[in-house]
Design a protein around this motif. Sequence first.
Motif, PDB file in Angstrom:
ATOM      1  N   ALA A  64      -5.751 -29.600  36.083  1.00 45.79           N
ATOM      2  CA  ALA A  64      -6.310 -30.953  35.971  1.00 45.79           C
ATOM      3  C   ALA A  64      -5.513 -31.850  36.909  1.00 45.79           C
ATOM      4  O   ALA A  64      -4.398 -32.277  36.615  1.00 45.79           O
ATOM      5  CB  ALA A  64      -6.221 -31.455  34.535  1.00 45.79           C
ATOM      6  N   LYS A 117      -5.461 -34.842  38.015  1.00 43.78           N
ATOM      7  CA  LYS A 117      -4.961 -36.202  37.821  1.00 43.78           C
ATOM      8  C   LYS A 117      -3.536 -36.218  37.281  1.00 43.78           C
ATOM      9  O   LYS A 117      -2.838 -37.214  37.417  1.00 43.78           O
ATOM     10  CB  LYS A 117      -5.899 -37.002  36.913  1.00 43.78           C
ATOM     11  CG  LYS A 117      -5.918 -36.605  35.461  1.00 43.78           C
ATOM     12  CD  LYS A 117      -6.906 -37.522  34.729  1.00 43.78           C
ATOM     13  CE  LYS A 117      -6.921 -37.344  33.234  1.00 43.78           C
ATOM     14  NZ  LYS A 117      -7.375 -36.021  32.791  1.00 43.78           N
ATOM     15  N   ASP A 170      -9.626 -29.155  38.462  1.00 45.02           N
ATOM     16  CA  ASP A 170     -10.493 -30.055  37.706  1.00 45.02           C
ATOM     17  C   ASP A 170     -10.254 -31.453  38.248  1.00 45.02           C
ATOM     18  O   ASP A 170      -9.149 -31.970  38.160  1.00 45.02           O
ATOM     19  CB  ASP A 170     -10.130 -29.968  36.218  1.00 45.02           C
ATOM     20  CG  ASP A 170     -10.611 -31.181  35.446  1.00 45.02           C
ATOM     21  OD1 ASP A 170     -11.789 -31.535  35.579  1.00 45.02           O
ATOM     22  OD2 ASP A 170      -9.804 -31.769  34.707  1.00 45.02           O
ATOM     23  N   ARG A 204     -20.768 -32.080  29.392  1.00 42.21           N
ATOM     24  CA  ARG A 204     -19.534 -32.358  28.661  1.00 42.21           C
ATOM     25  C   ARG A 204     -19.899 -32.866  27.289  1.00 42.21           C
ATOM     26  O   ARG A 204     -20.466 -33.950  27.144  1.00 42.21           O
ATOM     27  CB  ARG A 204     -18.672 -33.386  29.384  1.00 42.21           C
ATOM     28  CG  ARG A 204     -17.446 -33.757  28.562  1.00 42.21           C
ATOM     29  CD  ARG A 204     -16.442 -34.497  29.353  1.00 42.21           C
ATOM     30  NE  ARG A 204     -15.309 -34.913  28.525  1.00 42.21           N
ATOM     31  CZ  ARG A 204     -14.279 -35.582  28.977  1.00 42.21           C
ATOM     32  NH1 ARG A 204     -14.227 -35.906  30.250  1.00 42.21           N
ATOM     33  NH2 ARG A 204     -13.292 -35.932  28.171  1.00 42.21           N
ATOM     34  N   HIS A 208     -18.785 -28.086  28.404  1.00 39.05           N
ATOM     35  CA  HIS A 208     -17.413 -28.484  28.688  1.00 39.05           C
ATOM     36  C   HIS A 208     -16.936 -29.395  27.574  1.00 39.05           C
ATOM     37  O   HIS A 208     -17.698 -30.210  27.056  1.00 39.05           O
ATOM     38  CB  HIS A 208     -17.421 -29.218  30.045  1.00 39.05           C
ATOM     39  CG  HIS A 208     -16.153 -29.915  30.393  1.00 39.05           C
ATOM     40  ND1 HIS A 208     -16.124 -31.230  30.791  1.00 39.05           N
ATOM     41  CD2 HIS A 208     -14.881 -29.488  30.425  1.00 39.05           C
ATOM     42  CE1 HIS A 208     -14.861 -31.573  31.058  1.00 39.05           C
ATOM     43  NE2 HIS A 208     -14.096 -30.536  30.840  1.00 39.05           N
ATOM     44  N   HIS A 248     -13.273 -31.729  26.312  1.00 43.46           N
ATOM     45  CA  HIS A 248     -11.867 -32.101  26.539  1.00 43.46           C
ATOM     46  C   HIS A 248     -11.557 -33.139  25.472  1.00 43.46           C
ATOM     47  O   HIS A 248     -12.092 -34.235  25.506  1.00 43.46           O
ATOM     48  CB  HIS A 248     -11.651 -32.675  27.945  1.00 43.46           C
ATOM     49  CG  HIS A 248     -10.246 -33.173  28.147  1.00 43.46           C
ATOM     50  ND1 HIS A 248      -9.151 -32.325  28.114  1.00 43.46           N
ATOM     51  CD2 HIS A 248      -9.746 -34.412  28.356  1.00 43.46           C
ATOM     52  CE1 HIS A 248      -8.050 -33.038  28.300  1.00 43.46           C
ATOM     53  NE2 HIS A 248      -8.379 -34.301  28.440  1.00 43.46           N
ATOM     54  N   SER A 252      -5.122 -35.473  25.144  1.00 50.31           N
ATOM     55  CA  SER A 252      -3.953 -35.008  25.887  1.00 50.31           C
ATOM     56  C   SER A 252      -2.707 -35.069  25.002  1.00 50.31           C
ATOM     57  O   SER A 252      -2.697 -35.752  23.984  1.00 50.31           O
ATOM     58  CB  SER A 252      -3.780 -35.890  27.110  1.00 50.31           C
ATOM     59  OG  SER A 252      -3.007 -35.270  28.093  1.00 50.31           O
ATOM     60  N   GLY A 272      -8.346 -29.396  28.636  1.00 56.69           N
ATOM     61  CA  GLY A 272      -6.883 -29.237  28.631  1.00 56.69           C
ATOM     62  C   GLY A 272      -6.306 -29.851  27.386  1.00 56.69           C
ATOM     63  O   GLY A 272      -6.917 -29.812  26.332  1.00 56.69           O
ATOM     64  N   GLY A 273      -5.140 -30.445  27.521  1.00 60.30           N
ATOM     65  CA  GLY A 273      -4.589 -31.193  26.403  1.00 60.30           C
ATOM     66  C   GLY A 273      -3.340 -30.628  25.766  1.00 60.30           C
ATOM     67  O   GLY A 273      -2.713 -31.308  24.946  1.00 60.30           O
ATOM     68  N   GLU A 322      -8.647 -26.277  31.517  1.00 57.50           N
ATOM     69  CA  GLU A 322      -8.198 -27.221  32.544  1.00 57.50           C
ATOM     70  C   GLU A 322      -6.907 -27.846  32.068  1.00 57.50           C
ATOM     71  O   GLU A 322      -6.932 -28.843  31.342  1.00 57.50           O
ATOM     72  CB  GLU A 322      -9.189 -28.371  32.700  1.00 57.50           C
ATOM     73  CG  GLU A 322     -10.585 -27.976  32.954  1.00 57.50           C
ATOM     74  CD  GLU A 322     -11.557 -29.133  32.728  1.00 57.50           C
ATOM     75  OE1 GLU A 322     -12.596 -29.092  33.355  1.00 57.50           O
ATOM     76  OE2 GLU A 322     -11.266 -30.045  31.926  1.00 57.50           O
ATOM     77  N   LEU A 323      -5.803 -27.260  32.456  1.00 56.37           N
ATOM     78  CA  LEU A 323      -4.520 -27.750  31.978  1.00 56.37           C
ATOM     79  C   LEU A 323      -3.868 -28.636  33.023  1.00 56.37           C
ATOM     80  O   LEU A 323      -3.861 -28.308  34.205  1.00 56.37           O
ATOM     81  CB  LEU A 323      -3.616 -26.560  31.653  1.00 56.37           C
ATOM     82  CG  LEU A 323      -4.163 -25.695  30.518  1.00 56.37           C
ATOM     83  CD1 LEU A 323      -3.475 -24.356  30.483  1.00 56.37           C
ATOM     84  CD2 LEU A 323      -4.006 -26.416  29.185  1.00 56.37           C
ATOM     85  N   GLY A 324      -3.355 -29.756  32.588  1.00 56.27           N
ATOM     86  CA  GLY A 324      -2.696 -30.665  33.512  1.00 56.27           C
ATOM     87  C   GLY A 324      -1.230 -30.796  33.159  1.00 56.27           C
ATOM     88  O   GLY A 324      -0.364 -30.111  33.702  1.00 56.27           O
ATOM     89  N   ARG A 325      -0.971 -31.650  32.190  1.00 59.17           N
ATOM     90  CA  ARG A 325       0.397 -31.957  31.785  1.00 59.17           C
ATOM     91  C   ARG A 325       1.247 -30.702  31.531  1.00 59.17           C
ATOM     92  O   ARG A 325       2.397 -30.623  31.965  1.00 59.17           O
ATOM     93  CB  ARG A 325       0.332 -32.779  30.484  1.00 59.17           C
ATOM     94  CG  ARG A 325       1.661 -33.280  29.984  1.00 59.17           C
ATOM     95  CD  ARG A 325       1.489 -33.831  28.551  1.00 59.17           C
ATOM     96  NE  ARG A 325       0.360 -34.718  28.440  1.00 59.17           N
ATOM     97  CZ  ARG A 325       0.385 -36.046  28.636  1.00 59.17           C
ATOM     98  NH1 ARG A 325       1.536 -36.634  28.907  1.00 59.17           N
ATOM     99  NH2 ARG A 325      -0.692 -36.771  28.524  1.00 59.17           N
ATOM    100  N   TYR A 382       1.447 -37.105  35.111  1.00 64.96           N
ATOM    101  CA  TYR A 382       1.090 -38.515  34.936  1.00 64.96           C
ATOM    102  C   TYR A 382       2.258 -39.436  35.275  1.00 64.96           C
ATOM    103  O   TYR A 382       2.456 -40.477  34.663  1.00 64.96           O
ATOM    104  CB  TYR A 382       0.569 -38.775  33.509  1.00 64.96           C
ATOM    105  CG  TYR A 382      -0.580 -37.859  33.161  1.00 64.96           C
ATOM    106  CD1 TYR A 382      -1.858 -38.114  33.642  1.00 64.96           C
ATOM    107  CD2 TYR A 382      -0.371 -36.710  32.413  1.00 64.96           C
ATOM    108  CE1 TYR A 382      -2.911 -37.257  33.384  1.00 64.96           C
ATOM    109  CE2 TYR A 382      -1.425 -35.834  32.139  1.00 64.96           C
ATOM    110  CZ  TYR A 382      -2.683 -36.117  32.626  1.00 64.96           C
ATOM    111  OH  TYR A 382      -3.714 -35.266  32.368  1.00 64.96           O
TER     112      TYR A 382
HETATM  113  C1  LIG Z   1      -7.109 -35.239  31.839  1.00 57.72           C
HETATM  114  C2  LIG Z   1      -8.051 -34.132  31.715  1.00 57.72           C
HETATM  115  C3  LIG Z   1      -7.588 -32.824  31.527  1.00 57.72           C
HETATM  116  C4  LIG Z   1      -6.140 -32.454  31.420  1.00 57.72           C
HETATM  117  O1  LIG Z   1      -5.474 -32.963  30.333  1.00 57.72           O
HETATM  118  P1  LIG Z   1      -3.947 -32.541  30.064  1.00 57.72           P
HETATM  119  O2  LIG Z   1      -3.631 -33.173  28.796  1.00 57.72           O
HETATM  120  O3  LIG Z   1      -3.133 -33.055  31.188  1.00 57.72           O
HETATM  121  O4  LIG Z   1      -3.906 -31.041  29.986  1.00 57.72           O
HETATM  122  C5  LIG Z   1      -8.521 -31.825  31.451  1.00 57.72           C
HETATM  123  N1  LIG Z   1      -9.844 -32.080  31.546  1.00 57.72           N
HETATM  124  C6  LIG Z   1     -10.316 -33.328  31.720  1.00 57.72           C
HETATM  125  C7  LIG Z   1     -11.764 -33.536  31.825  1.00 57.72           C
HETATM  126  C8  LIG Z   1      -9.444 -34.380  31.811  1.00 57.72           C
HETATM  127  O5  LIG Z   1      -9.931 -35.611  31.979  1.00 57.72           O
END
Ligand SMILES: *Cc1c(COP(=O)(O)O)cnc(C)c1O
Length: 385
Positions: A47, A49, A68, A138, A186, A188, A191, A227-228, A266-269, A363
Amino acid sequence: MIKGQFPTDKFRTLQTPFYYYDIDLLCETLGVVQSESDKYDFHCHFAVKANTNPRILQIIAEGGFGADCVSGGEIQAVLDAGFPADKIVFAGVGKADWEINLGIDNDIACFNVESLPELQIINELAYAKGKIATVAFRVNPNVDAHTHHKITTGLSENKFGINISMLPTLFDELPRLNNVRFTGIHFHIGSQITDMSAFQNLCIRFNELQEQLEADGITLQHVNFGGGLGVDYHHPNHIAIPDFESYFAQFHKLIERRPEQQIHFELGRSIVAQCGSLISKVLYVKEGDVKKFAIIDAGFSDLIRPAMYGAYHRIENISSDDETEVYDVVGPICESTDIFGENVELNKVKRNDLIAIRSAGGYGESMASQYNCRRLPKSYFSDMI
Ligand SMILES: *Cc1c(COP(=O)(O)O)cnc(C)c1O
């Protein structure tokens, strides 16, 4: 108190504040995500962002991850970083026409559609180009992520996604839209999720929804669980890599996966937070009537999470081993919320000491601004310093 290992002498030669990324930790984390998700043939996207630093993106792309994105700028950034277009998905409640066109022109893997009008516009724009855009819906599963309300996204009251009650309208519309191809759904839900029961509820909600859809003759070629997964902001050294093993295992255990169905995350953090630190210098130590302030040269323009979410970050004085004292660690920005931590125990602080604000790889840099005409923070990497 265990501190992260930092090349403090080298830091002294660099202009603060800056982001410092531990590339070994990033690569190790990517390796764990890969091996744990490979066990079940799950696909992982980053992810974007959470961190859009070009070098970080490049390393993640080289690791074979998809991306993502939530804006056209992010689509461009990941294309530039070397992510293949067929591994790019695009989410977001407010996709502008130029952003959709950029995705269509590059034949990205999927648009995660968040409303009926958006679906119609994607169809129109794809028609104009004589193309067929792949779409997923979504879905807002109305699952409480039990996280900070400002980063909860999966409740009916949130602006994100399509409520389950609205889905039939979109499915009814699909046969009329010749320039979109529906492949899956999808989710989400939020986070920094540390309560695993939120993901369990998501799995249960997915199974119910899948059965309903199948009863209507709709099959899901792919399902993206978003993600999250949270990180441990209190223990960046001891728990540097989140528990991806349990995370993926619970999805594997709970979801009713159909043959040939692709499962995405979709993993970000959880991928980038722990590898980054914001390094700052102490400008002044100011004695108040009731408090002692460590005034540092980083502000919320560099790292906004504490000001925006009241988020906790571990803070360390990496220049000193003296007895600890208690400080409020504050930035120079002209806003009362420019505080990184209150009543923080730090080794006695003096002017020019270096302060590390930990777990700032997610972030952090990506949310930096130039408020107060400040410079954007630079970045340095453990393998290039
Ligand atoms: C922000 C976001 C993520 C990632 O979230 P994290 O908490 O960073 O893993 C995944 N999918 C979508 C659509 C998002 O907006």
